[in-house]
Design an enzyme around this catalytic site. Structure first.
Site, PDB file in Angstrom:
ATOM      1  N   MET A 175      42.378  -1.065 -13.341  1.00 10.02           N
ATOM      2  CA  MET A 175      42.350   0.362 -13.695  1.00 10.02           C
ATOM      3  C   MET A 175      42.049   0.433 -15.191  1.00 10.02           C
ATOM      4  SD  MET A 175      45.477   1.561 -11.291  1.00 10.02           S
ATOM      5  CE  MET A 175      46.012  -0.112 -11.123  1.00 10.02           C
ATOM      6  N   ASP A 195      48.084  -4.917 -10.654  1.00  3.79           N
ATOM      7  CA  ASP A 195      47.541  -3.675 -11.224  1.00  3.79           C
ATOM      8  C   ASP A 195      47.405  -3.797 -12.736  1.00  3.79           C
ATOM      9  OD1 ASP A 195      47.401  -1.781  -8.913  1.00  3.79           O
ATOM     10  OD2 ASP A 195      49.529  -2.291  -8.781  1.00  3.79           O
ATOM     11  N   MET A 223      41.991   4.817  -2.666  1.00  2.52           N
ATOM     12  CA  MET A 223      43.253   5.168  -3.336  1.00  2.52           C
ATOM     13  C   MET A 223      43.879   6.358  -2.607  1.00  2.52           C
ATOM     14  SD  MET A 223      43.842   3.055  -5.791  1.00  2.52           S
ATOM     15  CE  MET A 223      45.335   3.899  -6.353  1.00  2.52           C
ATOM     16  N   HIS A 248      43.485  -5.400  -9.300  1.00  4.19           N
ATOM     17  CA  HIS A 248      43.031  -3.999  -9.291  1.00  4.19           C
ATOM     18  C   HIS A 248      42.891  -3.555 -10.740  1.00  4.19           C
ATOM     19  CE1 HIS A 248      44.126   0.416  -8.042  1.00  4.19           C
ATOM     20  NE2 HIS A 248      42.896   0.306  -8.499  1.00  4.19           N
ATOM     21  N   SER A 286      52.369  -4.881  -4.297  1.00  3.13           N
ATOM     22  CA  SER A 286      51.958  -4.579  -5.669  1.00  3.13           C
ATOM     23  C   SER A 286      53.068  -4.960  -6.631  1.00  3.13           C
ATOM     24  CB  SER A 286      51.642  -3.092  -5.810  1.00  3.13           C
ATOM     25  OG  SER A 286      51.615  -2.759  -7.176  1.00  3.13           O
ATOM     26  N   MET A 288      46.236  -2.133 -16.111  1.00  3.88           N
ATOM     27  CA  MET A 288      45.982  -0.763 -16.602  1.00  3.88           C
ATOM     28  C   MET A 288      45.775  -0.793 -18.107  1.00  3.88           C
ATOM     29  SD  MET A 288      48.945   1.317 -14.635  1.00  3.88           S
ATOM     30  CE  MET A 288      49.234   1.149 -12.885  1.00  3.88           C
ATOM     31  N   HIS A 294      48.917  -8.095  -5.102  1.00  6.25           N
ATOM     32  CA  HIS A 294      48.113  -7.035  -5.731  1.00  6.25           C
ATOM     33  C   HIS A 294      48.590  -6.867  -7.171  1.00  6.25           C
ATOM     34  CE1 HIS A 294      45.699  -3.321  -5.550  1.00  6.25           C
ATOM     35  NE2 HIS A 294      46.652  -2.770  -6.271  1.00  6.25           N
ATOM     36  N   ASP A 321      45.806   1.979  -1.055  1.00  3.87           N
ATOM     37  CA  ASP A 321      46.776   1.741  -2.131  1.00  3.87           C
ATOM     38  C   ASP A 321      47.383   3.065  -2.590  1.00  3.87           C
ATOM     39  OD1 ASP A 321      48.153   0.885  -4.385  1.00  3.87           O
ATOM     40  OD2 ASP A 321      46.368   0.285  -5.511  1.00  3.87           O
TER      41      ASP A 321
HETATM   42  C1  DX5 Z   1      48.909   2.809  -8.551  1.00  5.42           C
HETATM   43  C2  DX5 Z   1      48.707   1.346  -8.266  1.00  5.42           C
HETATM   44  C3  DX5 Z   1      49.407   0.891  -7.058  1.00  5.42           C
HETATM   45  C4  DX5 Z   1      50.914   1.059  -7.083  1.00  5.42           C
HETATM   46  C5  DX5 Z   1      51.359   1.310  -5.679  1.00  5.42           C
HETATM   47  O1  DX5 Z   1      48.112   3.189  -9.583  1.00  5.42           O
HETATM   48  O2  DX5 Z   1      47.328   1.066  -8.093  1.00  5.42           O
HETATM   49  O3  DX5 Z   1      49.024  -0.420  -6.666  1.00  5.42           O
HETATM   50  O4  DX5 Z   1      51.595  -0.031  -7.621  1.00  5.42           O
HETATM   51  O5  DX5 Z   1      52.710   1.573  -5.670  1.00  5.42           O
HETATM   52  P1  DX5 Z   1      53.412   2.364  -4.469  1.00  5.42           P
HETATM   53  O6  DX5 Z   1      53.226   1.524  -3.243  1.00  5.42           O
HETATM   54  O7  DX5 Z   1      54.821   2.442  -4.930  1.00  5.42           O
HETATM   55  O8  DX5 Z   1      52.737   3.705  -4.340  1.00  5.42           O
HETATM   56 ZN    ZN Z   2      46.792  -0.885  -7.195  1.00  4.81          ZN
END
Ligand code: DX5
Ligand code: ZN
Length: 225
Positions: A67, A34, A136, A65, A7, A36, A32, A174
């Site tokens: 969010m 993320d 998750m 991903h 990620s 947001m 990956h 994740d």
């Molecule tokens: C959290 C994200 C993850 C995050 C995971 O909301 O979706 O992808 O980056 O990070 P770690 O592996 O540090 O929990």
């Molecule tokens: Zn993620």
């Protein structure tokens, strides 16, 4: 196949190209990403300009991903930015079936993520339409959180359901994934593992290789039977 999806959120943003090269050379197959929006989750991370710029420096599978509230609004933009797979949250889509179909019609792999407290059974009807489901194992929004153990039960339940129906579903996990808990997740039936802190904090190459060595051990054991 067991796949590591580092990620980017935990990476050193001054050195993204070099960090991506390091994970790719050490054996990761997915990146990956993320995204947001500050609404579905409290934080704001990065969006299309970052994705399209990174697309120019790697052939890793872009696993985006989302969010984001109503991510269906962005399917075309994310595709243009270079996504191979779009994962949307069940909780963020009023018309989940429509959103999943938009992703498929765009020619991308479609995935749905479930927050920790959302039951696996909510995917019952949409399951045959999915390439991947994401369980998750933290509440989304931040890297570096602690793994929620009941995510393991959800992985087991989902793998059993997919097997019962003859579906070759990828199951991704994740949040708080480390070399110490990944074996339990493999045994529970997950096959794609997101790791942020466990990959990017410290020696990125050595951290990635630790996961790859574990995957090799399980894949070898499977090839032997
Ligand atoms: C959290 C994200 C993850 C995050 C995971 O909301 O979706 O992808 O980056 O990070 P770690 O592996 O540090 O929990
Ligand atoms: Zn993620």
């Amino acid at each position: 196949m067991l796949i590591l999806a580092p990620s980017l959120l935990a990476a050193d943003f001054k050195n993204l190209a070099a960090q991506i090269r390091a994970i790719e050379e050490a054996g990761a197959k997915y990146l990956h990403l993320d995204v947001m929006d500050g609404a579905f989750v409290p934080s704001i991370s990065f969006g299309m300009p970052v994705l399209s710029s990174l697309r120019g420096c790697t052939d890793l599978v872009f696993d985006v991903h989302m969010m984001v509230e109503e991510p269906g609004r962005y399917v075309e933009d994310i595709k243009r930015a270079g996504a191979d797979l779009i994962c949307v949250h069940q909780e963020a889509c009023v018309h989940l079936d429509r959103t999943v179909n938009q992703i498929r019609e765009a020619g991308l792999k479609a995935a749905v993520a479930l927050n920790p407290a959302t039951p696996v059974s909510t995917l019952k009807h949409i399951l045959p339409e999915l390439d991947m489901a994401l369980i998750m194992s933290v509440n989304p929004g931040f890297g570096g959180q602690k793994f929620i153990p009941y995510a393991l039960d959800k992985v087991r339940e989902l793998r059993a359901e997919a097997d019962r129906r003859g579906l070759s579903l990828d199951i991704q996990v994740d949040g708080g994934v480390t070399p110490d808990n990944v074996e339990e997740l493999i045994r529970a039936g997950a096959n794609i593992f997101v790791a942020g802190s466990a990959v990017f904090k410290g020696d990125v190459t050595a951290n990635t290789r630790r996961f790859m060595d574990i995957f090799d051990k399980y894949e070898q054991a499977e090839a032997d039977v």
